[in-house]
Design a protein around this motif. Structure first.
Motif, short mmCIF file in Angstrom:
data_model
loop_
_atom_site.label_atom_id
_atom_site.label_comp_id
_atom_site.label_asym_id
_atom_site.label_seq_id
_atom_site.Cartn_x
_atom_site.Cartn_y
_atom_site.Cartn_z
N SER A 369 48.12 23.12 -26.64
CA SER A 369 49.02 24.04 -25.93
C SER A 369 48.28 25.27 -25.44
N ILE A 370 47.59 25.94 -26.35
CA ILE A 370 46.97 27.21 -25.97
C ILE A 370 45.72 27.01 -25.13
N ARG A 445 54.69 23.12 -18.42
CA ARG A 445 55.51 24.17 -19.02
C ARG A 445 55.35 24.16 -20.53
N ILE A 446 55.18 25.33 -21.13
CA ILE A 446 55.05 25.47 -22.57
C ILE A 446 56.22 26.28 -23.09
N VAL A 447 57.01 25.67 -23.97
CA VAL A 447 58.10 26.38 -24.64
C VAL A 447 57.60 26.74 -26.04
N HIS A 448 57.58 28.02 -26.35
CA HIS A 448 56.92 28.52 -27.56
C HIS A 448 57.69 28.22 -28.83
N PHE A 449 58.99 28.48 -28.83
CA PHE A 449 59.91 28.22 -29.94
C PHE A 449 59.70 29.10 -31.17
N ASP A 450 58.85 30.12 -31.09
CA ASP A 450 58.70 31.00 -32.25
C ASP A 450 58.33 32.42 -31.82
N SER A 467 50.96 34.78 -29.56
CA SER A 467 50.10 33.93 -30.39
C SER A 467 50.93 32.91 -31.14
N ASP A 468 50.25 32.09 -31.95
CA ASP A 468 50.85 31.09 -32.84
C ASP A 468 51.69 30.06 -32.07
N PHE A 469 51.01 29.02 -31.58
CA PHE A 469 51.66 27.98 -30.80
C PHE A 469 51.90 26.72 -31.63
N GLY A 470 52.01 26.88 -32.94
CA GLY A 470 52.18 25.73 -33.82
C GLY A 470 53.46 24.95 -33.59
N LEU A 471 54.51 25.62 -33.09
CA LEU A 471 55.79 24.95 -32.86
C LEU A 471 56.05 24.68 -31.39
N ALA A 472 55.07 24.97 -30.55
CA ALA A 472 55.28 24.87 -29.10
C ALA A 472 55.49 23.42 -28.66
#
Length: 625
Positions: A369-370, A445-450, A467-472
């Motif tokens: 993602s990132i 498209r990236i949806v971050h969700f957090d 930052s933190d794209f673990g749930l993206a």
């Protein structure tokens, strides 16, 4: 598949037998040199490397225990080991170049490497420095604290300070001086400076293995490292392994007798399988570790991203980069974040994941993602580590940490941060631009969700970075919704449709809701839920502030000193209230949010009150779902 399974089973049996034969009881033996005997984490001579840690190798020369300690440049100095207090993890050492200073002079003085970058040791509290002057153009007697070397090949005319330099001696005429660490107790007990130096100084080594090693030895085992848990020999305290005690001599004799035939039989089977595979398969080589799902996922990612993929590091690189995880920046449910430095001198934040036995899908999802992003308001990923169960992400270092420490406070409606409203407004605008980029600026498209204050990092200029794209989740820019099987995010910021599909579809508008909740927390300087509020109307801040806006009452916000402050705070409130509308279709897109924040206050209308927000807001637990 059956052939591959057979090969793996055969290799595992062979490795297990070899380990049982070669290592059983070996780590129970101490390193020995003269009268010295030391155990884990030290190794050397009769004690194999897997029974200790890199940087703790001991050598025995002329019945004298020695250790070489290297610095970040690879330069090493040898130290004489006077004693090791294993219970308190303290080692007493002496520099080899001044070890025999009372009888001979060194040809040159070495740089001290006992403590510094990449050294596993640190000075014990209270360590003193003794000054040694050399190349002085005058002579003195040993009793006066001086020592004279008559050998022209060596450094002549040495002087070591005791209480003070004699008034008749001008040390500025000497060629130079060095500082030598000494123990405070030596200064008190010994009169001779040479005795003080030769008595050495104390360094401490710290590791979480200590209690585990005590328990291991109490049951007759040997402390060491798991030789099959890492690709390299750069073992760390995290790889601690308790080797079982040697049962009986007969057992080892039996193993020694059977290991040869069994190993030969297994090797014959493996070779036969390899030959059969080469004959009947188009695959010309078999590499066992390439069949692991983890390896395939990493290689697939690297192939798909080519030159765009971030640099891959080994776990040994991560250990050196963080100086053995010395400086911890924070802790989360995923693991810890540590400060590190790359070889080019750049500071980085290393996010070390908790050890996982999964296939690494979530981890590689964050990397993928990132890696697709490049924006001033999105944190840059500089590299990653995927070394079997060891996983880490290397980000650019953000000196001001995360946003939450600048916005929350104890007293309601009084901001405790030193950031003015104009700077908070700039941060909000920056985050909105970063989210707009994730939703529209990328090819995917990236949806971050957090989205939450904890995941907004600030650099030295307080420029915000997501930052933190673990749930993206990645999706096509043409898709109007995101397919999800489970709810994800942090309670208090999760959009209603994420956990209740009757409300609407999950989409990039879910990030808009989280953004709105975060903006309102920035304005209120508190969590949106306040269970300690005196009045029920103040429990849920978005409802309370919405009522104040509707009634045109004073907002009661602390620190508003100008019309500009009043305008930008009201603008942030209205935008935040629009973003937390229950129906996703009623929320603006992030592109519209940016326009609203950068436009005039007069163009903004008061949105309807989000009725369900009060009940949904009761989920104020900060843990991730």
């Amino acid at each position: 598949m059956q052939i591959e399974l057979l090969l793996l089973v055969g290799a595992a049996i062979l490795l297990s037998l070899l380990q049982l034969c070669n290592s059983s009881g070996t780590c129970s033996e101490n390193f020995k040199c003269g009268d010295d005997a030391y155990s884990y984490p030290f190794w050397g001579n009769n004690r194999p490397s897997y029974c200790g840690i890199s940087g703790f190798e001991l050598n025995c020369r002329d019945s004298q225990t020695q250790i070489e300690i290297r610095n970040s440049n690879g330069f090493g100095q040898t130290y004489i080991v006077r004693n090791i207090d294993e219970a308190n993890q303290i080692m007493t050492i002496v520099r080899s170049d001044v070890w025999n200073l009372g009888t001979e002079c060194p040809s040159a003085f070495l740089n001290d490497t006992a403590v510094g970058d990449y050294s596993p040791f640190e000075y014990v509290s209270g360590t003193l420095n003794h000054t040694l002057f050399y190349g002085c153009p005058f002579n003195a007697s040993y009793n006066s604290g001086w020592y004279y070397c008559n050998d022209a090949k060596n450094i002549s005319n040495l002087y070591i300070t005791a209480d003070s330099v004699g008034s008749n001696k001008n040390t500025s005429e000497c060629q130079g001086s060095i500082l030598i660490p000494v123990r405070p107790s030596s200064v008190r007990e010994w009169g001779s400076s040479f005795d003080i130096i030769s008595n050495g100084f104390d360094v401490k080594y710290v590791g979480s293995y200590h209690s585990d090693c005590v328990n291991c030895t109490n049951f007759g085992g040997g402390c060491g490292n798991d030789i099959y848990n890492d690709y390299s020999n750069d073992y760390s305290f995290d790889d601690f392994y308790c080797y079982p005690a040697e049962k009986t001599r007969n057992l080892r004799r039996i193993i020694a007798l059977v290991i040869g035939p069994i190993s030969g039989f297994i090797l014959v089977i493996i070779l036969a399988c390899v030959c059969w595979r080469r004959k009947y398969s188009s695959v010309n080589s078999i590499v066992f570790w390439k069949k692991s799902k983890n390896y395939e996922k990493v290689e697939e990612f690297l192939r798909n991203n080519g030159s765009m993929a971030p640099k891959r590091y080994t776990y040994s690189d991560i250990t050196r980069m963080t100086d053995s995880f010395k400086d911890k920046l924070g802790q989360g449910g995923f693991g810890g974040v540590f400060k590190g430095k790359l070889l080019d001198g750049r500071l980085v934040a290393v996010k070390v994941m908790r050890e996982s036995k999964g296939d690494g899908a979530d981890f590689m999802n964050e990397v993928a993602s990132i890696s697709r992003t490049s924006h001033v308001n999105v944190v840059s990923l500089l590299g990653f580590c995927f070394d079997r169960s060891k996983r880490a992400l290397i980000y650019e270092f953000m000196s001001n940490g995360s946003l939450e420490k600048f916005i929350y406070k104890d007293k309601p409606l009084e901001t405790s941060s030193s950031l003015p409203w104009e700077k908070l407004y700039e941060i909000v605008v920056g985050v909105s631009r970063g989210l707009e980029y994730l939703h529209r600026g990328c090819n995917t498209r990236i949806v971050h969700f957090d989205i939450k204050p904890h995941n907004i990092l600030l650099n030295e200029n307080f420029c915000p970075k997501i930052s933190d794209f673990g749930l993206a989740k990645l999706c096509s820019t043409q898709d109007s919704y995101v397919s999800m099987l489970d709810a994800r995010g942090t309670a208090g910021y999760i959009a209603p449709e994420v956990f209740s599909r009757n409300i609407g579809v999950v989409s990039h508008k879910s990030d808009v809701y989280s953004f709105g909740m975060m903006v309102l927390e920035i304005v209120g300087g508190r969590k949106n839920i306040n269970g300690l509020a005196d009045r029920t109307s103040e429990i849920f801040f978005p409802h309370w502030i919405h009522t104040r806006i509707e009634l045109k009452e004073d907002l009661g916000l602390h620190g508003i000193t100008s019309e500009t402050d009043a305008e930008i705070t009201k603008k942030m409130i209205l935008v935040g209230l629009w973003c937390i509308q229950i129906n996703p279709f009623d929320r603006p897109s992030m592109s519209k949010v940016v326009d609203m924040l950068e436009g005039s206050l007069e163009s903004l209308q008061i949105p309807p009150k989000a009725i369900l927000s009060s009940s949904l807001g009761s989920q104020h637990d900060s843990s991730s779902m």
